[in-house]
Design an enzyme around this catalytic site. Structure first.
Site, mmCIF file in Angstrom:
data_model
loop_
_atom_site.group_PDB
_atom_site.id
_atom_site.type_symbol
_atom_site.label_atom_id
_atom_site.label_comp_id
_atom_site.label_asym_id
_atom_site.label_seq_id
_atom_site.Cartn_x
_atom_site.Cartn_y
_atom_site.Cartn_z
ATOM 1 N N ASP A 49 -1.064 4.868 12.890
ATOM 2 C CA ASP A 49 -0.437 4.559 11.595
ATOM 3 C C ASP A 49 -0.371 5.814 10.734
ATOM 4 O O ASP A 49 -0.725 5.806 9.560
ATOM 5 C CB ASP A 49 -1.205 3.446 10.878
ATOM 6 C CG ASP A 49 -0.506 2.993 9.597
ATOM 7 O OD1 ASP A 49 0.730 3.098 9.532
ATOM 8 O OD2 ASP A 49 -1.208 2.540 8.672
ATOM 9 N N ASP A 83 -8.497 5.241 0.288
ATOM 10 C CA ASP A 83 -7.332 4.517 0.783
ATOM 11 C C ASP A 83 -7.561 3.005 0.740
ATOM 12 O O ASP A 83 -8.624 2.516 1.128
ATOM 13 C CB ASP A 83 -7.038 4.956 2.220
ATOM 14 C CG ASP A 83 -5.820 4.272 2.800
ATOM 15 O OD1 ASP A 83 -4.714 4.534 2.310
ATOM 16 O OD2 ASP A 83 -5.982 3.469 3.745
ATOM 17 N N GLU A 112 -6.310 4.633 -4.313
ATOM 18 C CA GLU A 112 -4.971 4.171 -3.953
ATOM 19 C C GLU A 112 -4.907 2.679 -4.272
ATOM 20 O O GLU A 112 -5.412 1.840 -3.531
ATOM 21 C CB GLU A 112 -4.684 4.404 -2.466
ATOM 22 C CG GLU A 112 -3.232 4.124 -2.116
ATOM 23 C CD GLU A 112 -3.046 3.350 -0.814
ATOM 24 O OE1 GLU A 112 -1.894 3.158 -0.421
ATOM 25 O OE2 GLU A 112 -4.049 2.905 -0.221
#
Length: 614
Positions: A117, A259, A301
């Site tokens: 990813d 993240d 994030e």
């Protein structure tokens, strides 16, 4: 002889009561786990090299050291920009020429080829992807950046690991204590209950939130089947992941990007998003940094509108993240360019301006990811009768060049015709029309498209916070359509804007006649003005005003007696607009002088920065 207290002892003592209370409440009084945690923190501090400890002490004395108006970021992929970490180090003079002092290196830790990813499926948090170099190369780059006054930001993927991570391999093999680090189930009974309330992240490309393994066990995989969600209800997971984070900090990383932080706590019967325990974990991570490495910043994030993002800053007494992304403003900016109406953008800006000035956002136009149209549709529907599905279709058609009169050249991502919920990919320049103008060899259209690109960057630079440029945007890099020919990339249209940096085109930045050179110089001029002008201070007052035109956004900034009025024309036509002011104003960019600025003529997709004369 009495032992002298260290900086670690001093910091731990200042945080001990709160840290212990949070930890023991979350982990139900597990004193052994807490003892291990604090012992780990001491060990990480001891391993921190002298130059970093000295930096900690300096920055600790000036807690607002990173809120300077001269901060300018750039995010890049190591392989796309310079091949490997050593190549990036060799290219630091170019980054300095760009004015960059905040370098965000996109995911570079070890991850399986074809199942990563884009690097967000980490198989080893303490190793660099071999083709990019070694951990020693990363530390050498961080050392070089520090000497050159440049911060280094690195992603820390904390919600999940790769299925190839050592913990996952041991869990699959049934080793004691490792299945408890994930969410393992021997039947679909509980997973089906989870999926009743948990939204799907990628309903088209990776439907569902669980994956059944070949041996019959079922594991939670909110993102992709090869990304196994970690169970932070297990203190061993929090302890070891915090140590992994501090390991990166000890390599010289200044900013840790957390993240997908809203996802990290899971609870049956909930959406498994933004739960209170997430904020407890974020606060404990902040305390861990303040104890071990207080010069390191946490960047969260959090992909939501400002009102829902704000809790991740924490409170003045109990801060969490130092910085967050201004995600919704980015998406609303592109909506505004496509519609030519600034109403929603002004509403968005007003919401951001109403937040405490201590809240620091990272502002950007483009990044490595797609553009998701998470706009305020209830407000758009109530005020303009806009239908969400129809509007998303319009925006996507506009920026892929399918709408009549549009010169945008983007690509759809995760297109779901049933839901009408596709996202958008493409570089800033291509979405602004530069690619279409180049293809048509139309110099007039090219000039307008480059002006639009510059105006969007001027708008980004006018916002409070840290502006971050996506590598290549400084020279107007276009889409890389060759990704379609690569079997490892063609299923992910985000690679259209993740192409290799075109160094041969970047050389044109030195050519005063080339449009790349004009864009580069004008952008640098804006960045230099921002660094010099006190109206761009983080402490400056910021507000919007009625410009007299639905096409023009008026943003005002004031620092003491200095006032700056910024006007941005989001339409493709000449527009006369302004704000009610008496006296003289001077355009900081082009030097034009105005007696009153109620009626300023703006070029199509043009802007002005007007400073009140002293």
């Amino acid at each position: 002889m009495k032992k002298t207290a260290t900086a670690f002892d001093r910091r731990l003592a200042a945080c001990q009561d709160e840290l212990q209370s949070l930890y023991l409440k979350l982990y139900r009084g597990d004193a052994d786990a807490y003892g291990y945690f604090t012992g780990m923190l001491r060990r990480c501090w001891k391993e921190r090299k002298r130059v970093l400890r000295e930096q900690d002490l300096r920055r600790e004395k000036h807690p607002d050291w990173f809120r300077r108006r001269d901060m300018l970021g750039m995010m890049l992929y190591v392989n796309a920009f310079a091949g490997n970490l050593r190549g990036v180090k060799e290219r630091l003079p170019y980054l300095k020429e760009c004015g960059v002092n905040y370098l965000h290196l996109m995911p570079l830790l070890e991850s399986p080829k074809g199942r990563s990813d884009g690097g967000y499926a980490v198989s080893d948090f303490r190793a660099v992807q071999p083709e990019l170099g070694t951990m020693e190369d990363l530390e050498a780059l961080a050392d070089a950046c520090r000497k050159g006054g440049m911060l280094v930001c690195l992603d820390f993927v904390m919600n999940h690991t790769s299925e190839d991570h050592e913990w996952a391999r041991k869990a699959r093999a049934g080793a004691p204590g490792y299945r408890e680090r994930y969410f393992f189930y021997d039947s679909w009974d509980i997973p089906r209950e989870f999926e009743k309330t948990v939204p799907q992240v990628f309903p088209t490309t990776a439907p569902g939130s669980f994956t059944q393994l070949e041996d019959g066990w079922i594991v939670m995989t909110n993102f992709y089947p090869y990304q196994w969600d970690l169970n932070y209800a297990n203190p061993a997971v929090f302890n070891d992941m915090t140590e992994n984070m501090l390991y990166l900090a000890n390599r010289g990383v200044d900013v840790i990007r957390l993240d997908a932080v809203p996802y990290i706590w899971k609870e049956l019967g909930t959406s498994c998003r933004n739960l209170p325990e997430v904020h407890t974990l974020a606060r404990m991570l902040r305390l861990a940094c303040e104890i071990v490495c207080p010069s390191v910043l946490l960047l969260g994030e959090v992909v939501m509108e400002p009102a829902k993002v704000a809790p991740y800053f924490g409170s003045p007494e109990r801060p969490e993240c130092h910085m967050l992304y201004n995600v919704t403003t980015m998406a609303t900016t592109w909506h505004t360019l496509a519609t030519g109406d600034v109403s929603l953008l002004r509403r968005q800006m007003d919401a951001v301006c109403a937040l405490p000035k201590d809240f620091l956002f990272l502002n950007y136009l483009r990044c490595h990811d797609d553009i998701g149209w998470g706009l305020d549709y209830p407000w758009l529907g109530w005020n303009f009768g806009i239908n969400e599905v129809a509007h998303k279709k319009y925006l996507n058609e506009w920026f892929t060049g399918r709408w009549p009169g549009s010169d945008g050249r983007g690509e759809l991502y995760n297109d779901d015709p049933r839901q009408g919920d596709a996202r958008l990919c493409g570089t800033t320049a291509s979405l602004c029309g530069v690619e279409a103008a180049e293809y048509e060899n139309d110099p007039f259209k090219l000039e307008r498209a480059v002006a639009c690109d510059l105006t969007l960057h001027a708008w980004m630079l006018s916002q409070s916070g840290i502006p971050v440029i996506y590598s290549g945007d400084e020279v107007g890099q276009l889409n890389d359509w060759s990704y379609r020919e690569n079997p490892e990339k063609r299923e992910d249209s985000r690679y259209i804007h993740r192409g290799s940096f075109r160094w041969e085109l970047a050389e044109r930045r030195k050519d005063p006649e080339a449009w790349q050179g004009k864009l580069f110089r004008q952008l640098r001029r804006l960045e230099e003005i921002r660094a010099q002008e006190s109206c761009f201070d983080a402490s400056a007052g910021v507000w919007t005003e009625d410009s007299g035109s639905t096409h023009v956004l008026a943003v005002c900034r004031k620092a003491r007696e200095r006032e700056l009025v910024c006007l941005f024309n989001f339409s493709g036509e000449f527009v006369t607009a302004g704000v009610k002011r008496e006296g003289g104003y001077t355009d900081l960019v082009y030097g034009n002088h105005y007696d009153g600025i109620e009626k300023v003529q703006l070029w199509p997709n043009g802007f002005v920065w007007l400073l009140k004369d002293e």
